[in-house]
Design a protein around this motif. Structure first.
Motif, PDB file in Angstrom:
ATOM      1  N   THR A  40       0.816  -1.212   0.000  1.00 43.06           N
ATOM      2  CA  THR A  40       0.000   0.000   0.000  1.00 43.06           C
ATOM      3  C   THR A  40       0.850   1.262   0.000  1.00 43.06           C
ATOM      4  O   THR A  40       0.306   2.356   0.020  1.00 43.06           O
ATOM      5  N   ARG A  41       2.170   1.123  -0.025  1.00 42.59           N
ATOM      6  CA  ARG A  41       3.005   2.322  -0.016  1.00 42.59           C
ATOM      7  C   ARG A  41       2.982   2.988  -1.385  1.00 42.59           C
ATOM      8  O   ARG A  41       2.587   2.392  -2.387  1.00 42.59           O
ATOM      9  N   GLN A  42       3.434   4.237  -1.415  1.00 41.52           N
ATOM     10  CA  GLN A  42       3.492   4.984  -2.665  1.00 41.52           C
ATOM     11  C   GLN A  42       4.552   4.380  -3.588  1.00 41.52           C
ATOM     12  O   GLN A  42       5.606   3.956  -3.139  1.00 41.52           O
ATOM     13  N   LYS A  43       4.250   4.358  -4.850  1.00 35.87           N
ATOM     14  CA  LYS A  43       5.171   3.848  -5.862  1.00 35.87           C
ATOM     15  C   LYS A  43       6.319   4.843  -6.036  1.00 35.87           C
ATOM     16  O   LYS A  43       6.100   6.042  -6.141  1.00 35.87           O
ATOM     17  N   ARG A  44       7.552   4.323  -6.019  1.00 41.37           N
ATOM     18  CA  ARG A  44       8.721   5.164  -6.302  1.00 41.37           C
ATOM     19  C   ARG A  44       8.785   5.420  -7.805  1.00 41.37           C
ATOM     20  O   ARG A  44       8.253   4.644  -8.603  1.00 41.37           O
ATOM     21  N   GLU A  45       9.463   6.489  -8.180  1.00 43.71           N
ATOM     22  CA  GLU A  45       9.513   6.910  -9.574  1.00 43.71           C
ATOM     23  C   GLU A  45       9.985   5.807 -10.514  1.00 43.71           C
ATOM     24  O   GLU A  45       9.476   5.656 -11.620  1.00 43.71           O
ATOM     25  N   SER A  46      10.948   5.007 -10.082  1.00 40.78           N
ATOM     26  CA  SER A  46      11.537   3.981 -10.945  1.00 40.78           C
ATOM     27  C   SER A  46      10.727   2.682 -10.967  1.00 40.78           C
ATOM     28  O   SER A  46      11.061   1.772 -11.727  1.00 40.78           O
ATOM     29  N   GLU A  47       9.689   2.572 -10.167  1.00 42.45           N
ATOM     30  CA  GLU A  47       8.951   1.312 -10.039  1.00 42.45           C
ATOM     31  C   GLU A  47       7.760   1.239 -10.996  1.00 42.45           C
ATOM     32  O   GLU A  47       7.184   2.251 -11.374  1.00 42.45           O
ATOM     33  N   LYS A  48       7.419  -0.020 -11.335  1.00 40.17           N
ATOM     34  CA  LYS A  48       6.282  -0.274 -12.213  1.00 40.17           C
ATOM     35  C   LYS A  48       5.272  -1.166 -11.488  1.00 40.17           C
ATOM     36  O   LYS A  48       5.658  -2.167 -10.874  1.00 40.17           O
ATOM     37  N   ASP A  49       4.004  -0.792 -11.605  1.00 37.51           N
ATOM     38  CA  ASP A  49       2.936  -1.594 -11.019  1.00 37.51           C
ATOM     39  C   ASP A  49       2.907  -2.973 -11.674  1.00 37.51           C
ATOM     40  O   ASP A  49       3.072  -3.094 -12.889  1.00 37.51           O
ATOM     41  N   ARG A  50       2.762  -3.993 -10.872  1.00 36.98           N
ATOM     42  CA  ARG A  50       2.688  -5.403 -11.273  1.00 36.98           C
ATOM     43  C   ARG A  50       4.026  -5.998 -11.698  1.00 36.98           C
ATOM     44  O   ARG A  50       4.095  -7.158 -12.047  1.00 36.98           O
ATOM     45  N   GLU A  51       5.088  -5.178 -11.694  1.00 36.53           N
ATOM     46  CA  GLU A  51       6.443  -5.684 -11.917  1.00 36.53           C
ATOM     47  C   GLU A  51       7.234  -5.645 -10.621  1.00 36.53           C
ATOM     48  O   GLU A  51       7.846  -6.628 -10.237  1.00 36.53           O
ATOM     49  N   HIS A 130      26.198   0.916  10.912  1.00 36.76           N
ATOM     50  CA  HIS A 130      26.682   2.165  10.320  1.00 36.76           C
ATOM     51  C   HIS A 130      26.579   2.109   8.792  1.00 36.76           C
ATOM     52  O   HIS A 130      26.144   3.072   8.146  1.00 36.76           O
ATOM     53  N   GLU A 131      26.978   0.989   8.201  1.00 38.36           N
ATOM     54  CA  GLU A 131      26.898   0.823   6.750  1.00 38.36           C
ATOM     55  C   GLU A 131      25.438   0.809   6.294  1.00 38.36           C
ATOM     56  O   GLU A 131      25.101   1.381   5.247  1.00 38.36           O
ATOM     57  N   LEU A 132      24.567   0.177   7.060  1.00 37.28           N
ATOM     58  CA  LEU A 132      23.144   0.155   6.730  1.00 37.28           C
ATOM     59  C   LEU A 132      22.586   1.583   6.691  1.00 37.28           C
ATOM     60  O   LEU A 132      21.879   1.962   5.755  1.00 37.28           O
ATOM     61  N   GLU A 133      22.932   2.378   7.682  1.00 32.90           N
ATOM     62  CA  GLU A 133      22.483   3.774   7.721  1.00 32.90           C
ATOM     63  C   GLU A 133      23.014   4.544   6.506  1.00 32.90           C
ATOM     64  O   GLU A 133      22.287   5.318   5.876  1.00 32.90           O
ATOM     65  N   ARG A 134      24.266   4.325   6.157  1.00 39.95           N
ATOM     66  CA  ARG A 134      24.867   4.999   5.001  1.00 39.95           C
ATOM     67  C   ARG A 134      24.103   4.651   3.719  1.00 39.95           C
ATOM     68  O   ARG A 134      23.791   5.526   2.907  1.00 39.95           O
ATOM     69  N   ARG A 135      23.769   3.385   3.556  1.00 35.09           N
ATOM     70  CA  ARG A 135      23.033   2.948   2.363  1.00 35.09           C
ATOM     71  C   ARG A 135      21.640   3.578   2.305  1.00 35.09           C
ATOM     72  O   ARG A 135      21.192   3.999   1.238  1.00 35.09           O
ATOM     73  N   LEU A 136      20.965   3.614   3.440  1.00 32.95           N
ATOM     74  CA  LEU A 136      19.629   4.228   3.474  1.00 32.95           C
ATOM     75  C   LEU A 136      19.703   5.723   3.142  1.00 32.95           C
ATOM     76  O   LEU A 136      18.870   6.249   2.413  1.00 32.95           O
ATOM     77  N   ARG A 137      20.709   6.390   3.681  1.00 26.67           N
ATOM     78  CA  ARG A 137      20.870   7.827   3.389  1.00 26.67           C
ATOM     79  C   ARG A 137      21.164   8.052   1.905  1.00 26.67           C
ATOM     80  O   ARG A 137      20.670   8.989   1.301  1.00 26.67           O
ATOM     81  N   ASN A 138      21.964   7.174   1.305  1.00 29.12           N
ATOM     82  CA  ASN A 138      22.321   7.325  -0.112  1.00 29.12           C
ATOM     83  C   ASN A 138      21.137   7.135  -1.055  1.00 29.12           C
ATOM     84  O   ASN A 138      21.175   7.597  -2.191  1.00 29.12           O
ATOM     85  N   ARG A 139      20.104   6.445  -0.595  1.00 33.74           N
ATOM     86  CA  ARG A 139      18.894   6.286  -1.410  1.00 33.74           C
ATOM     87  C   ARG A 139      18.209   7.624  -1.656  1.00 33.74           C
ATOM     88  O   ARG A 139      17.515   7.791  -2.639  1.00 33.74           O
TER      89      ARG A 139
END
Length: 189
Positions: A40-51, A130-139
């Motif tokens: 139910t979350r919002q679709k990100r720009e790069s995402e396609k419905d049903r894919e 720490h690496e997990l946080e870095r990856r999330l921030r880079n998104r």
């Protein structure tokens, strides 16, 4: 066991890199078909419905719950539902392929319980918080508030890694993808 009776589940805290690994597996292994989750979350720009996901309204998702159309589902964050539609399982098994899931930790455990010995559950984790946080921030998809929520959830999810069949530390994508290929091929043989 027929190949179409096998299920491979990749689960991880958000930002650990499971989706990168799953996409690699799908591009290199023709015995696998991706199970498209509903959310139910919002679709990100790069995402396609049903894919990438079956993007549903909260109302539609709840209606499917009432109609027992999910193998598993959960409310991951308040008002944010994710689940596996039974129709997806039917679609993939009709093609005589193994199902590949990209699921959050609770969803992965639910799927493992549902499919039992037919499933291989792989827990992907970043080499450090720490690496997990870095990856999330880079998104660049998170606010400070949502980042804190995700990191808090990730710390809780790390406690479940022993409930999975295999733990894969995703230090570098190249090495993790190679290792994931080996894990999957052993299971499918």
């Amino acid at each position: 066991m027929k190949q179409n009776e096998k299920v491979i589940i990749f689960s991880a805290p958000s930002g650990a890199g499971k989706t990168t690994i799953v996409k690699h597996l799908l591009s290199t292994n023709n015995r696998l078909v991706f199970s498209v989750s509903a959310c139910t979350r919002q679709k990100r720009e790069s995402e396609k419905d049903r894919e990438d996901y079956h993007f549903l309204s909260v109302e539609d998702f709840k209606k499917k719950i009432e109609l027992n159309e999910f193998v598993e589902w959960e409310e991951v964050y308040e008002g944010s539902f994710y689940g596996t539609l039974k129709s997806e399982i039917t679609r993939i098994w009709k093609s005589n392929k193994a199902i590949l899931f990209d699921a959050d930790v609770e969803g992965g455990l639910s799927l493992k319980k549902y499919f039992g010995d037919k499933a291989l559950a792989v827990f992907v984790k970043a080499p450090s918080l720490h690496e997990l946080e870095r990856r999330l921030r880079n998104r660049k998809t998170e606010t400070e508030k949502s980042l804190k929520v995700r990191l808090s959830k990730a710390m809780r999810e790390m406690e479940y890694e022993k409930s999975f069949d295999v733990v894969l530390v995703n230090d570098t994508s190249e090495e993790s993808c190679r290792e994931a290929n080996q894990i999957v091929n052993r299971f499918l043989e």
